[in-house]
Design a protein around this motif. Structure first.
Motif, PDB file in Angstrom:
ATOM      1  N   ARG A  87       0.834  -1.215   0.000  1.00  0.00           N
ATOM      2  CA  ARG A  87       0.000   0.000   0.000  1.00  0.00           C
ATOM      3  C   ARG A  87       0.864   1.257   0.000  1.00  0.00           C
ATOM      4  NH1 ARG A  87      -5.476  -0.666  -0.109  1.00  0.00           N
ATOM      5  NH2 ARG A  87      -5.766   1.511   0.473  1.00  0.00           N
ATOM      6  N   HIS A 117      -4.293  -2.160  -7.496  1.00  0.00           N
ATOM      7  CA  HIS A 117      -5.029  -2.501  -6.273  1.00  0.00           C
ATOM      8  C   HIS A 117      -4.091  -3.251  -5.351  1.00  0.00           C
ATOM      9  CE1 HIS A 117      -8.002  -4.224  -3.524  1.00  0.00           C
ATOM     10  NE2 HIS A 117      -7.266  -5.325  -3.604  1.00  0.00           N
ATOM     11  N   ASP A 120      -6.036  -4.304   1.803  1.00  0.00           N
ATOM     12  CA  ASP A 120      -5.905  -3.296   2.870  1.00  0.00           C
ATOM     13  C   ASP A 120      -5.774  -3.889   4.268  1.00  0.00           C
ATOM     14  OD1 ASP A 120      -8.479  -4.112   3.454  1.00  0.00           O
ATOM     15  OD2 ASP A 120      -9.418  -2.214   2.879  1.00  0.00           O
TER      16      ASP A 120
HETATM   17 MG    MG Z   1      -9.414  -1.006  -1.098  1.00  0.00          MG
END
Ligand code: MG
Ligand code: GDP
Length: 143
Positions: A87, A117, A120
Motif C-alpha cells: 500500500r 489494487h 488493505d
Molecule cells: Mg481497497
C-alpha cells in the motif's frame, strides 16, 4: 515483522499503458516476491464480486466498467509486511494525494483509473487471494 501475502492487481489502465514491468520492478526492488500471477479479462460478475464491499457506493458501476475495460494482471506478492508495504509503494487512492514516487503518483490518471489494487488488511488479503487463486496456484519461493 510478519511474513505476509497480499493480493495485487495491475488494473486495465496500467496494463494498456504497458506499465506491467515498471510496476513489478517497484515491488521486486522493495523485496516483495511474486508467488502467483495471471492475466484475466474480468466480467461483470467477477469484477462486481471483487468490489462487493463498494456495491452501495455511487461509483460502483463505473468501477466495474473500468475493471472490465481490458485485461488485468492479478498477482500474489509475499514478503515482510507485504500488505502495508504494497500500500505504501502503491500510494493513496486518489493519485492527486499520492506521495511522490508512488505507483499511483507516477502511473495513475485519476481516482477512477488508478493503476493498481492492493489488499488493505490481513483479512482482505486472505479473502482476495482465494477469490482469484486456488492454493495450488501459489508457489513457494524458497531458493
Ligand atoms: Mg481497497
Ligand atoms: P483503494 O483500496 O485505495 O483501491 O481504495 P478503495 O478500496 O477505497 O476503493 C476501491 C477503488 O474504487 C479505488 O481504487 C478507486 O478506483 C475507486 N474509488 C474509490 N473511491 C472513489 C471515489 O470517491 N470516486 C471514484 N470515482 N472512484 C473511487
Amino acid at each position: 515483522m510478519a511474513n505476509e501475502r497480499t493480493l495485487s492487481i495491475i488494473k486495465p489502465d496500467a496494463v494498456a499503458g504497458n506499465h506491467i514491468g515498471a510496476i513489478y520492478d517497484r515491488f521486486e526492488q522493495a523485496g516483495l516476491k511474486i508467488v502467483a500471477a495471471k492475466m484475466l479479462q474480468l466480467d461483470d460478475e467477477k469484477a462486481g464480486g471483487f468490489y462487493a464491499e463498494h456495491a452501495e457506493r455511487p461509483f460502483y458501476n463505473d468501477l466495474k466498467s473500468f475493471m472490465m475495460s481490458g485485461p488485468v494482471l492479478v498477482s500474489v506478492l509475499e514478503g515482510e509486511n507485504a500488505i502495508a508495504k504494497h500500500r505504501e509503494i502503491m500510494g493513496a487512492t486518489n493519485p492527486k494525494d499520492a506521495a511522490v514516487g508512488t505507483i499511483r503518483a507516477d502511473f495513475a490518471s485519476s481516482i477512477d483509473e488508478n493503476a493498481v489494487h492492493g489488499s488493505d488488511s490481513a483479512e482482505s488479503a486472505k479473502r482476495e487471494i482465494s477469490y482469484f487463486f486456488n492454493d495450488d496456484e501459489v508457489c513457494a519461493r524458497t531458493r
